[in-house]
Design a protein around this motif. Structure first.
Motif, short mmCIF file in Angstrom:
data_model
loop_
_atom_site.label_atom_id
_atom_site.label_comp_id
_atom_site.label_asym_id
_atom_site.label_seq_id
_atom_site.Cartn_x
_atom_site.Cartn_y
_atom_site.Cartn_z
N VAL A 8 12.43 149.09 50.83
CA VAL A 8 12.78 150.48 51.09
C VAL A 8 12.98 150.66 52.60
N VAL A 9 14.10 151.27 52.95
CA VAL A 9 14.39 151.60 54.35
C VAL A 9 14.66 153.10 54.42
N SER A 10 13.94 153.77 55.32
CA SER A 10 14.15 155.21 55.53
C SER A 10 14.66 155.45 56.93
N LEU A 11 15.67 156.30 57.04
CA LEU A 11 16.25 156.65 58.34
C LEU A 11 16.20 158.16 58.52
N LYS A 12 15.94 158.59 59.73
CA LYS A 12 16.04 160.00 60.09
C LYS A 12 17.14 160.10 61.14
N VAL A 13 18.19 160.85 60.80
CA VAL A 13 19.36 160.95 61.66
C VAL A 13 19.41 162.36 62.24
N PRO A 14 19.19 162.49 63.56
CA PRO A 14 19.22 163.83 64.17
C PRO A 14 20.65 164.29 64.46
N PHE A 15 20.86 165.58 64.36
CA PHE A 15 22.15 166.20 64.70
C PHE A 15 21.88 167.33 65.69
N PRO A 16 22.90 167.74 66.44
CA PRO A 16 22.72 168.81 67.43
C PRO A 16 22.33 170.15 66.82
N GLY A 59 16.36 148.67 47.46
CA GLY A 59 17.08 147.57 46.85
C GLY A 59 16.19 146.39 46.54
N GLU A 60 16.77 145.45 45.82
CA GLU A 60 16.03 144.27 45.38
C GLU A 60 15.84 143.24 46.49
N THR A 61 16.85 143.10 47.34
CA THR A 61 16.78 142.08 48.40
C THR A 61 17.13 142.71 49.74
N ALA A 62 16.68 142.05 50.80
CA ALA A 62 16.98 142.52 52.14
C ALA A 62 18.49 142.51 52.39
N LYS A 63 19.17 141.52 51.85
CA LYS A 63 20.62 141.42 52.03
C LYS A 63 21.33 142.63 51.43
N HIS A 64 20.96 143.01 50.21
CA HIS A 64 21.59 144.17 49.57
C HIS A 64 21.33 145.45 50.37
N VAL A 65 20.10 145.62 50.84
CA VAL A 65 19.78 146.82 51.62
C VAL A 65 20.54 146.82 52.94
N ARG A 66 20.62 145.66 53.59
CA ARG A 66 21.36 145.56 54.86
C ARG A 66 22.82 145.94 54.67
N VAL A 67 23.45 145.45 53.61
CA VAL A 67 24.85 145.77 53.35
C VAL A 67 25.00 147.27 53.10
N GLY A 68 24.09 147.87 52.35
CA GLY A 68 24.14 149.30 52.08
C GLY A 68 23.96 150.13 53.34
N VAL A 69 23.02 149.73 54.20
CA VAL A 69 22.78 150.45 55.45
C VAL A 69 24.00 150.33 56.37
N THR A 70 24.57 149.14 56.44
CA THR A 70 25.76 148.93 57.28
C THR A 70 26.91 149.80 56.80
N SER A 71 27.14 149.85 55.52
CA SER A 71 28.20 150.68 54.95
C SER A 71 27.95 152.16 55.25
N PHE A 72 26.69 152.58 55.12
CA PHE A 72 26.35 153.97 55.41
C PHE A 72 26.63 154.30 56.87
N PHE A 73 26.24 153.40 57.78
CA PHE A 73 26.47 153.66 59.21
C PHE A 73 27.95 153.75 59.54
N GLU A 74 28.79 152.97 58.86
CA GLU A 74 30.22 153.09 59.09
C GLU A 74 30.71 154.49 58.71
#
Length: 97
Positions: A8-16, A59-74
């Motif tokens: 599980v990865v949680s992110l907090k993204v601040p906005f103005p 996600g099930e694996t670190a690789k799957h979560v990393r790919v999802g996080v990368t896609s989200f950041f794009e």
């Protein structure tokens, strides 16, 4: 799932502003993760700080979560660049429906 449980990865993204966080939430929540990505993504606005977006990836694996996080950041980068291009919102609500 892995033997130790999901990753599980949680992110907090601040906005103005609260309004910009709402716009980003409305834009980013539309894109669901495809089944083949093997992750779940949940977005919500922070109740304690409405100008902050909270995103959780599971996600099930670190690789799957990393790919999802990368896609989200794009998508997040594109959303933020669009907000910057058009400037801050001029109203507190979307009024075009």
């Amino acid at each position: 799932m892995s033997a130790s449980g999901p990753i599980v990865v949680s992110l907090k993204v601040p906005f103005p502003s609260k309004r910009e966080a709402e716009i980003a939430y409305d834009v980013l929540r539309i894109d669901t993760e495809p089944k083949r990505s093997f992750i779940e993504k949940h977005l919500k606005l922070d109740q304690a700080d409405p100008s902050r977006l909270i995103v959780e990836f599971r996600g099930e694996t670190a690789k799957h979560v990393r790919v999802g996080v990368t896609s989200f950041f794009e998508s997040l980068i594109l959303c933020c660049e669009t907000l910057d291009q058009f400037g801050p919102p001029t109203t507190e609500q979307y009024q075009h429906y």
